[in-house]
Design a protein around this motif. Structure first.
Motif, PDB file in Angstrom:
ATOM      1  N   UNK A 254       0.846  -1.203   0.000  1.00 24.16           N
ATOM      2  CA  UNK A 254       0.000   0.000   0.000  1.00 24.16           C
ATOM      3  C   UNK A 254       0.879   1.250   0.000  1.00 24.16           C
TER       4      UNK A 254
ATOM      5  N   UNK B 143       3.970   1.521  -1.106  1.00 25.95           N
ATOM      6  CA  UNK B 143       4.628   1.672  -2.407  1.00 25.95           C
ATOM      7  C   UNK B 143       3.649   2.173  -3.459  1.00 25.95           C
ATOM      8  N   UNK B 144       2.428   1.656  -3.408  1.00 32.64           N
ATOM      9  CA  UNK B 144       1.429   2.083  -4.391  1.00 32.64           C
ATOM     10  C   UNK B 144       1.230   3.599  -4.325  1.00 32.64           C
ATOM     11  N   UNK B 145       1.022   4.109  -3.105  1.00 30.35           N
ATOM     12  CA  UNK B 145       0.780   5.548  -2.959  1.00 30.35           C
ATOM     13  C   UNK B 145       2.036   6.349  -3.309  1.00 30.35           C
ATOM     14  N   UNK B 146       3.197   5.883  -2.870  1.00 30.48           N
ATOM     15  CA  UNK B 146       4.433   6.624  -3.163  1.00 30.48           C
ATOM     16  C   UNK B 146       4.723   6.624  -4.661  1.00 30.48           C
ATOM     17  N   UNK B 147       4.345   5.550  -5.346  1.00 28.51           N
ATOM     18  CA  UNK B 147       4.592   5.492  -6.786  1.00 28.51           C
ATOM     19  C   UNK B 147       3.690   6.462  -7.545  1.00 28.51           C
ATOM     20  N   UNK B 148       2.682   7.046  -6.858  1.00 31.22           N
ATOM     21  CA  UNK B 148       1.854   8.091  -7.483  1.00 31.22           C
ATOM     22  C   UNK B 148       2.457   9.473  -7.212  1.00 31.22           C
ATOM     23  N   UNK B 149       3.552   9.502  -6.465  1.00 33.45           N
ATOM     24  CA  UNK B 149       4.202  10.781  -6.162  1.00 33.45           C
ATOM     25  C   UNK B 149       3.828  11.337  -4.803  1.00 33.45           C
ATOM     26  N   UNK B 150       3.358  10.486  -3.927  1.00 39.15           N
ATOM     27  CA  UNK B 150       2.928  10.943  -2.604  1.00 39.15           C
ATOM     28  C   UNK B 150       4.054  10.712  -1.592  1.00 39.15           C
ATOM     29  N   UNK B 151       4.471  11.769  -0.871  1.00 41.35           N
ATOM     30  CA  UNK B 151       5.570  11.616   0.101  1.00 41.35           C
ATOM     31  C   UNK B 151       5.207  10.606   1.194  1.00 41.35           C
TER      32      UNK B 151
ATOM     33  N   UNK C 202       2.748  11.543   3.990  1.00 36.03           N
ATOM     34  CA  UNK C 202       1.374  11.731   3.510  1.00 36.03           C
ATOM     35  C   UNK C 202       0.741  10.364   3.216  1.00 36.03           C
TER      36      UNK C 202
END
Lengths: 355, 241
Positions: free
Chosen positions: A301, A303-311, A314
């Motif tokens: 989860x 990695x998924x969010x970080x791979x969208x550009x989310x720090x 956050x």
């Protein structure tokens, strides 16, 4: 306070994992909290109704509450369906006291009442608060209760909640625990007549060195009774949490349904959570389930969010709020949760600063 | 004009070498297909470019417009202009696509004032049910709906280079066509560069590759024009493994 008082010990199952061993009653003198009630005039009563749900005090703290507590009482007359949210706020303003506030919500027939009870102190207050809540949901009544712990980081709480649900009643016992040093709630829902329904929900977030401790009971004493419990907690820093819950289905409670779920999200390597679900079923024709998990934020989860550009910080906030969402969504709809969400966000921010 | 440049990239997973010297350059507006048999290292390549935990780069470099991508944390690779469409998009309970995109745009210093209309227009372009957009990320979505959701995000975020990891797996023909056409359109409208990792040729019927690479045993063993995909469709991978 009398230091010879016989306190329970962590040897007893119901106090296992607790911090009862750290409690020194001689540090406290008896005192009171400042209680502010709003929107409650229509239902306030000056006559005590203690005992409507808690027939005998569950332990020494409940006993002391019964002996010397200050009661706030609401009685809902038959046939009254109230839209208003009654707010009861207890401010612990004196350092070094032990206080015993009691809230009793009684109903006299069908109807609906909603009460939000808050416990507030500043971080400097080293006091102990031992509240008792009693709810009697009479035939056809709906009682919505939300208890909110926003105590300071040095205040202790040892709370008891007992509810009794009669024919076709709905009891919604909700808890949000964000504050306190050691904060314990023992919540017991009894379903005493058929058709009674009890929903127990809790959201807790222990951070720093806080400890949140929950002991729950769903006791089915009549046929075709229904209970559903969902407790979700986040544990950060070097905080601790304990959940132990029992579903008990008595012999004559056939065709009952009882569900119990406890999920814990640990946010750091130092966080610790214990979860112990239990079932005691004395009859065959029932539907019961329990589930319990303790785990950290799922790496996929994150990695998924970080791979969208989310720090990362956050992403963590999104996952934690997502985790709490089903509890927040199920709180009584008229209860404003904006300040709680802001406080959760602030706790997460501090969590991030420390790590 | 952007360029994703991969040079001599070697990577291992749990001590096992999977990528053994990948060289590849993708420019804005170009579509590169990477095809290969199972186990060739296709998904590892996308994971390594995006910085998924568990993969170790042992040699080589990846740059986007000269910036060393491998030195950045995952989120900065994304804000720098890379976007990964995942083969198996992860379920994130309780987190909705609009909340997530609000944060993703904010991290890029972009406004989300028109986000709702962007989402609905992107959903319309790929026949994605607006009701599904309001669900938690990838929770209770079918394979096709998950890929539409991934494609919608790509449409809103407007990356420079997109890496599609088996966009064509787990979805029906209609969803495949809708998603592939949307990516193809982005190569014209936004000059998007695409690295499309796929096992099958059918994706490439809508998403027209300029270059086709065959990846086998961690190396690119052949690079040619779109006709190479047809050759693979006819003869399979046997000649390359």
């Amino acid at each position: 306070m009398n230091s010879t008082l016989a306190l329970p010990s962590a040897e007893e199952e119901i106090w296992r994992y607790s911090r009862i061993g750290d409690l020194d009653m001689s540090q406290f003198t008896p005192g009171t909290v400042r209680t502010v009630v709003s929107h409650g005039d229509a239902f306030a009563s000056t006559q005590s109704r203690a005992g409507v749900a808690m027939k005998t005090p569950a332990d020494v703290f409940a006993e002391m509450n019964l002996a010397s507590g200050v009661e706030t009482t609401f009685v809902l007359p038959k046939g009254v369906y109230s839209d208003e949210v009654i707010e009861v706020t207890h401010y612990v303003e004196t350092d070094g006291i032990v206080a015993f506030p009691r809230l009793v919500i009684d109903t006299e027939g069908d109807g609906e009442i909603t009460v939000v009870e808050r416990f507030i102190s500043s971080d400097s207050i080293r006091s102990l608060i031992c509240p008792v809540l009693e709810i009697r949901a009479s035939a056809g009544a709906t009682v919505n209760y939300v208890g909110i712990n926003q105590l300071g980081l040095r205040t202790w709480m040892i709370a008891h909640q007992q509810t009794a649900g009669y024919r076709d009643s709905n009891t919604r016992l909700n808890t949000v625990a964000l504050g306190g040093d050691y904060a314990r709630v023992r919540a017991e829902a009894r379903l005493v007549e058929s058709g009674a329904n009890a929903q127990q929900l809790a959201l807790y977030f222990a951070s720093g060195t806080q400890m949140h401790d929950f002991r729950t009971l769903q006791r089915h004493e009549a046929p075709r009774t229904y209970s559903d419990l969902l407790f979700k907690g986040a544990i950060g820093g070097s905080a601790r949490s304990v959940y132990t819950g029992l579903i008990r289905i008595e012999k004559n409670a056939a065709k009952s349904e009882a569900f119990q779920t406890n999920r814990n999200l640990t946010l750091g390597a130092g966080a610790w959570a214990e979860s112990v679900p239990n079932l005691e079923i004395e009859t065959n024709e029932v539907k019961c389930s329990h589930a319990s998990t303790v785990g950290s934020i799922d790496e996929d989860q994150r990695f998924y969010l970080e791979s969208r550009g989310i720090p990362p910080e956050v992403a963590e906030r999104l996952v934690v709020f997502g985790f709490f969402k089903d509890v927040l969504d199920r709180l009584p709809r008229r209860v404003d949760t904006a300040d709680l969400e802001a406080q959760i966000a602030e706790k997460l921010r501090l969590e991030g600063d420390l790590s | 004009m952007s360029t994703l440049k991969i040079e001599g990239l070697c990577a291992e997973v749990a001590g096992k070498e999977i990528l053994r010297g990948i060289n590849l350059t993708v420019n804005s507006g170009e579509v590169h297909a990477i095809m290969g048999p199972n186990g060739a290292g296709k998904s590892t390549l996308s994971a390594v470019i995006m910085g998924k935990p568990g993969y170790t780069v042992t040699a080589g470099s990846v740059t986007l417009d000269g910036v060393d991508i491998l030195a950045l944390p995952t989120w900065k690779r994304a804000t720098a202009g890379l976007h990964l469409v995942m083969q198996y998009p992860t379920e994130v309970p309780g987190v909705h696509v609009d909340e997530m995109l609000t944060e993703a745009l904010s991290a890029r210093g972009r406004s989300s004032a028109d986000l709702a209309s962007r989402i609905s227009s992107e959903a319309g372009r790929i026949n994605f049910d607006a009701e599904l957009v309001s669900r938690a990320l990838n929770v209770d979505l079918s394979g096709g709906e998950k890929k539409r959701n991934e494609t919608l995000q790509l449409g809103v975020l407007e990356p420079k280079i997109a890496i599609l990891d088996e966009l064509d797996s787990g979805l029906d023909i209609d969803a495949l066509r809708d998603c592939a056409r949307r990516v193809e359109a982005a190569t014209h409208e936004n000059n998007l560069g695409v690295l499309a990792i796929t096992h099958y040729v059918r994706l490439l019927e809508e998403l027209k590759p300029d270059v086709v690479h065959i990846l086998a045993a961690g190396r690119i063993v052949k690079t040619a024009g779109p006709e190479l995909a047809d050759e693979l469709e006819r003869d399979g991978y046997a000649a390359f493994v």
